[in-house]
Every structure is written in structure tokens, then in C-alpha cells.
Motif scaffolding. Structure first.
Motif, mmCIF file in Angstrom:
data_model
loop_
_atom_site.group_PDB
_atom_site.id
_atom_site.type_symbol
_atom_site.label_atom_id
_atom_site.label_comp_id
_atom_site.label_asym_id
_atom_site.label_seq_id
_atom_site.Cartn_x
_atom_site.Cartn_y
_atom_site.Cartn_z
ATOM 1 N N VAL A 96 -30.502 -16.683 0.231
ATOM 2 C CA VAL A 96 -29.336 -17.354 -0.358
ATOM 3 C C VAL A 96 -29.359 -17.132 -1.864
ATOM 4 O O VAL A 96 -30.439 -16.991 -2.457
ATOM 5 C CB VAL A 96 -29.365 -18.866 0.001
ATOM 6 N N ARG A 97 -28.188 -17.078 -2.470
ATOM 7 C CA ARG A 97 -28.103 -16.882 -3.922
ATOM 8 C C ARG A 97 -27.029 -17.809 -4.464
ATOM 9 O O ARG A 97 -26.192 -18.329 -3.691
ATOM 10 C CB ARG A 97 -27.742 -15.435 -4.233
ATOM 11 N N GLU A 98 -27.042 -17.970 -5.773
ATOM 12 C CA GLU A 98 -25.979 -18.760 -6.374
ATOM 13 C C GLU A 98 -24.676 -17.953 -6.282
ATOM 14 O O GLU A 98 -24.648 -16.749 -6.555
ATOM 15 C CB GLU A 98 -26.276 -19.082 -7.827
ATOM 16 N N SER A 99 -23.649 -18.640 -5.878
ATOM 17 C CA SER A 99 -22.373 -17.940 -5.698
ATOM 18 C C SER A 99 -21.754 -17.574 -7.033
ATOM 19 O O SER A 99 -21.806 -18.341 -7.997
ATOM 20 C CB SER A 99 -21.402 -18.838 -4.915
ATOM 21 N N LEU A 100 -21.192 -16.387 -7.072
ATOM 22 C CA LEU A 100 -20.492 -15.956 -8.275
ATOM 23 C C LEU A 100 -19.060 -16.466 -8.260
ATOM 24 O O LEU A 100 -18.351 -16.360 -9.250
ATOM 25 C CB LEU A 100 -20.501 -14.426 -8.350
ATOM 26 N N HIS A 101 -18.656 -17.000 -7.122
ATOM 27 C CA HIS A 101 -17.292 -17.506 -7.006
ATOM 28 C C HIS A 101 -17.284 -18.982 -7.399
ATOM 29 O O HIS A 101 -18.105 -19.744 -6.912
ATOM 30 C CB HIS A 101 -16.779 -17.368 -5.578
ATOM 31 N N PRO A 102 -16.383 -19.369 -8.274
ATOM 32 C CA PRO A 102 -16.330 -20.768 -8.729
ATOM 33 C C PRO A 102 -15.957 -21.691 -7.566
ATOM 34 O O PRO A 102 -15.324 -21.277 -6.615
ATOM 35 C CB PRO A 102 -15.262 -20.749 -9.794
#
Lengths: 102, 316
Positions: A96-102
Motif C-alpha cells: 500500500v502507498r499514500e495516494s497521489l489523488h486528493p
């Protein structure tokens, strides 16, 4: 951002999603994932598998705590903490990663 | 005591639309469980066994369930490693501007199966242009070749495949593969290859996974029967494909009639539900006649197919 920041107050608005460069397969008990640049296969079951499934779209820890309330401690802050720990684990695994989508 | 070998076929058919095999309840005595697991590993059916248990169609003791979970995770992990290596090889070939197509379990499972997780594999096949053999050595678990030699018909090379290729996304990397229709024809050729092996070695292992591949791909909702027929014609394997489809329909007792199955029965001059000579002699239909098979990996099954391939470098 590192996964240590998952529970940091300043990142409560962060949203988390499945890493794009991960190979994965569903199993009877959960999901098996392998980061494309890694060599360690990780089996996810229970809450970790549920969080990974939920992260098919960007999710905040609050959102995960709400959606997976049935798998978390009843007390709100404890549930939030456990959900954040699951996210932290999945980020550390590269699943899992931090989303680049707001 | 249930003959574990008689379970192998129902497991291979488990979940197929229209197939009605009875699954024994379980739980199993230790000896039965040992044999069942051994046969499932041999036949690449661990994923299907786990799916049958998950759906409640088969009961296990807690230790058996625990063992199966470990086995399934291990099998799934191997499949992921094979996919990772195949994707890396595809990237190298692509960077060198070498035409290539990923074939075998990874592509069939992800493109053709309604539940890709049940299709396990421990190898993949990469068909490449001849110059690709010099680009990179194939990683372990990936066989690289320039030519496929079917039991009948003519050799198949990259030039015989549809272009542009179908793209399979592995960890967001586009990996060229063949169309679903071409995958079905190739799976039929694998099934036909297993007939020859059965005749040569009656103690050999029936390639149930290839037969399941044919069923899954033939029942794929968007498959174009006309393209299947065109592919079979252009490769000179119409009879083999029709016989393989009939064989699989009979083996798994598939009740659904599709345009493809009707075409296959017509081509073989059999009434729907009839059997080919190959299926009449197929020991899988009478598992009690089949001696216990020696353990062999899925690599072994592919290895037999690869013996028929033109010279090429194989994964170690």
C-alpha cells in the motif's frame, strides 16, 4: 512520506491505496502480494487482507476504521489505532502507498 | 474409504458452470488426505481444492485446513514469483525491441479464468523472435522458445500470432500475450498432447489443468468462436481443437451448449454429449483404473510439452 507518519496527526487527511507495482493473487484466506521489485511474498489475512481490499480506492484511516468497524475494537480511538497499524504494516510491505489523488 | 484419485476430476471441474460432480464431504482420514494433497499438488489443483473448501463444498479437520492454507499460500507465492520473472524478462525483451508473447499459466489464468486465483502454476512460457534468444537468459521458471510444435499441424512462431498483441498488465507493466481465442487453441493443443502422453505412458499424469483451461476459455463470455475457428484453420489444427473441446465437454460433463461446443461436436461428427475415441480411453473418466501417479511438478508437465518445441533455451 514514510509509513511512520501514518498515525501522525498531521496526516489524518492522507489517503492510502494499493501500490501499483505489486503482483497479487487472491487465496481462500486472503491475498498474497509480491512487490515487483521485491523478493518476499507476503500473505495477508484477516484485517490486513480487508484493509488491502478496501484500498482498491484511496482510503483515509478514518474511512478504513468506519468501513471495517466489525473487525476492529469497539472503542473508536482503539479501532482507529488498529486500522492505522494495519496500514503501516501494508506500507512497510510495499503493498500500500499514500495516494497521489486528493 | 474414498479413493482420493476419484476426487481429482471433481476438483478439476469444481466451479465450472454446468458441471455436476459430487464432492465428498470430508473430513478425510489421514491416508486419504495425504493422497488427496499429493494428487492435487501433482495436478496443479491446490487452488481449486482451497476454493472448494472455502465454498463449503468440502470439510476438513482444523489441522487439514491449516495445512491447506500453508500449501495454498506457498503455491500462490510461487505463481507470483513466476509472474514477476516473466514480467522482468518481457521488459528486457521489449527494451531490446524483440517481439515476444507470454503464454501458459499466468496469461491463461489472468485472462480466461473467472477466479484467477484458483489457476496455479510454477512456470511460464515466453515465445520470442529468434534474436530474442540472445538478449537474456530466461530466469528460473520461465521457458523461452521460438517455435511451438503442435501434435499435428505446422510449427507456430511469433509471426503466426495476432498483431498487435493482447496486453496483460502485471504490476502495471504491459506484457504482450496472445488473444483469448489463441490461448484457447493453444490450450487445446496441450490437451491433445496429453492424449499422446497417455497412450505412450498409461501411468502418466492426465493434464487436468490444461483441460480446465480449455473449459474456462471456451466458456469465457467474450470469446469469439469465429476467431477460434480461424486461428485453428490457419494453424492447421481444426480437428485437434474440435476433438479437445468435445473431450473437455464430456470429461467435465458440461451441460451448457455454446456456439463453440456445437461447432466442435459438428466437426467431430458426434451428437452433443458424445465422446471422442480419446475420451473413451481416457483414464480420468475411470480413475479407479488409473494406478497412483508418481509425483511430478507442473514444471514436469510443461517440460514434456517443451520436449516438442524447437531447440531453444529453457529456464533452469
Amino acid at each position: 512520506m514514510t509509513f511512520d507518519a501514518v498515525t501522525s496527526p498531521s496526516t489524518t487527511a492522507s489517503r492510502w491505496e494499493r501500490s501499483a507495482d505489486v503482483l497479487w493473487r487472491r487465496t481462500a484466506e486472503g491475498v498474497v502480494v509480491l512487490p515487483n521489485d521485491g523478493s518476499a511474498v507476503v500473505s495477508l489475512e484477516g484485517l490486513n487482507a480487508a484493509v488491502w481490499e478496501a484500498c482498491a480506492r484511496p482510503m483515509s484511516v478514518d474511512g478504513l476504521a468506519d468501513q471495517l468497524a466489525g473487525m476492529l475494537p469497539e472503542e473508536s480511538s482503539a479501532g482507529h489505532r488498529v486500522a492505522a497499524e494495519a496500514v503501516r504494516f501494508l506500507v512497510a510491505m510495499g503493498a500500500v502507498r499514500e495516494s497521489l489523488h486528493p | 474409504m474414498t479413493d482420493p484419485r476419484a476426487l481429482t476430476l471433481p476438483l478439476a471441474a469444481h466451479g465450472l458452470a454446468g458441471s455436476m460432480f459430487d464432492m465428498p464431504d470430508g473430513p478425510f482420514a489421514p491416508d486419504e488426505w495425504f493422497e488427496l494433497v499429493r494428487n492435487c499438488r501433482t495436478n496443479g489443483l491446490i487452488g481449486m481444492l482451497a476454493a472448494a473448501v472455502q465454498r463449503g463444498d468440502m470439510r476438513l479437520t482444523p489441522p487439514q485446513a491449516e495445512e491447506l492454507a500453508v500449501l495454498e499460500n506457498e503455491t500462490a507465492g510461487i505463481a507470483l514469483l513466476v509472474e514477476q520473472r516473466a514480467a522482468r524478462l518481457a521488459a528486457l525483451l521489449g527494451a531490446a525491441d524483440v517481439g515476444h508473447r507470454l503464454l501458459g499459466g499466468p496469461a491463461r489464468g489472468r485472462l480466461g479464468y473467472r477466479r484467477p486465483g484458483i489457476r496455479t502454476f510454477d512456470n511460464a512460457l515466453m515465445l520470442v523472435e529468434p534474436k530474442g534468444m540472445e538478449v537474456a537468459p530466461p530466469p528460473r521458471g520461465v521457458v523461452m522458445t521460438t517455435t511451438l510444435i503442435p501434435p499435428e499441424g505446422r510449427p507456430i512462431t511469433l509471426r503466426d500470432l495476432a498483431d498487435p498483441p493482447t496486453l496483460l498488465a502485471l504490476a502495471e507493466q504491459p506484457v504482450p500475450t496472445v488473444s483469448v481465442e489463441e490461448h484457447l487453441v493453444l490450450a487445446c493443443l496441450d490437451v491433445a498432447g496429453s492424449w499422446a502422453r497417455d497412450l505412450a505412458d498409461p501411468r502418466g499424469i492426465l493434464d487436468l489443468v490444461a483441460q480446465r483451461d480449455v473449459a474456462e476459455l471456451a466458456l469465457f463470455p467474450a470469446i469469439d468462436p469465429a476467431r477460434v475457428q480461424q486461428t485453428a484453420e490457419s494453424w492447421g489444427v481444426v480437428d485437434l481443437v474440435a476433438r479437445a473441446v468435445v473431450e473437455v465437454w464430456h470429461l467435465f460433463e458440461l451441460a451448457d451448449r455454446t456456439r463453440l461446443s456445437v461447432w466442435a461436436y459438428r466437426m467431430t461428427d458426434l451428437p452433443v454429449g458424445g465422446r471422442t475415441a480419446a475420451s473413451r480411453s481416457n483414464p480420468a473418466i475411470h480413475p479407479e483404473r488409473r494406478p497412483a501417479a508418481a509425483p511430478a511438478s507442473a514444471t514436469g508437465r510443461l517440460g514434456r510439452m517443451v520436449h516438442k518445441l524447437a531447440p531453444g533455451r529453457h529456464g533452469g
